[in-house]
Scaffold this motif. Structure first.
Motif, PDB file in Angstrom:
ATOM      1  N   HIS A  68       1.015  -1.244   0.216  1.00 33.53           N
ATOM      2  CA  HIS A  68      -0.012   0.095  -0.130  1.00 33.53           C
ATOM      3  C   HIS A  68       1.042   1.419   0.044  1.00 33.53           C
ATOM      4  O   HIS A  68       0.642   2.260  -0.805  1.00 33.53           O
ATOM      5  CB  HIS A  68      -0.943  -0.068   1.125  1.00 33.53           C
ATOM      6  N   LEU A  69       1.913   1.277   0.689  1.00 34.82           N
ATOM      7  CA  LEU A  69       2.733   2.253   0.790  1.00 34.82           C
ATOM      8  C   LEU A  69       3.695   2.519  -0.528  1.00 34.82           C
ATOM      9  O   LEU A  69       3.869   3.621  -1.049  1.00 34.82           O
ATOM     10  CB  LEU A  69       4.114   2.259   1.927  1.00 34.82           C
ATOM     11  N   ALA A  70       3.886   1.556  -1.296  1.00 38.21           N
ATOM     12  CA  ALA A  70       4.491   1.534  -2.635  1.00 38.21           C
ATOM     13  C   ALA A  70       3.489   2.319  -3.528  1.00 38.21           C
ATOM     14  O   ALA A  70       4.070   2.956  -4.241  1.00 38.21           O
ATOM     15  CB  ALA A  70       4.570   0.153  -3.132  1.00 38.21           C
ATOM     16  N   GLU A  71       2.130   2.265  -3.532  1.00 36.36           N
ATOM     17  CA  GLU A  71       1.175   3.100  -4.258  1.00 36.36           C
ATOM     18  C   GLU A  71       1.029   4.536  -3.655  1.00 36.36           C
ATOM     19  O   GLU A  71       0.880   5.319  -4.607  1.00 36.36           O
ATOM     20  CB  GLU A  71      -0.031   2.371  -4.333  1.00 36.36           C
ATOM     21  N   LYS A  72       1.079   4.387  -2.462  1.00 40.55           N
ATOM     22  CA  LYS A  72       0.957   5.780  -1.733  1.00 40.55           C
ATOM     23  C   LYS A  72       1.863   6.809  -1.536  1.00 40.55           C
ATOM     24  O   LYS A  72       1.497   8.129  -1.633  1.00 40.55           O
ATOM     25  CB  LYS A  72       0.245   5.356  -0.343  1.00 40.55           C
TER      26      LYS A  72
END
Length: 78
Positions: free
Chosen positions: A48-52
């Motif tokens: 999720h952090l990779a996208e965010k």
């Protein structure tokens, strides 16, 4: 600016600081040990952090026994 939960903020801060020191590859277990979370908590948040994340590139890099993540800090060009 992206809103992060407390856990996400801890993970991003750790990755940002570590990548600035030259580290590039991470495993959830090592991140978790360093910031006081479980590897499951970290591993669930990294995709999720990779996208965010706007300032840190987080890329799933390899998988042996556990996933390795490649992290680079984006340069701030305006």
């Amino acid at each position: 600016m992206t809103d992060y939960s407390d856990e996400e903020q801890r993970i991003i801060s750790y990755l940002r600081e570590s990548a600035a020191r030259g580290e590039r590859y991470f495993r959830a277990k090592n991140i978790a040990d360093a910031i006081g979370l479980s590897s499951k908590q970290v591993g669930a948040r990294l995709p999720h952090l990779a996208e965010k994340s706007d300032d840190v590139d987080i890329e799933k890099w390899g998988r042996a026994r556990s996933t390795t993540w490649k992290v680079t800090v984006r340069s701030s060009t305006a």
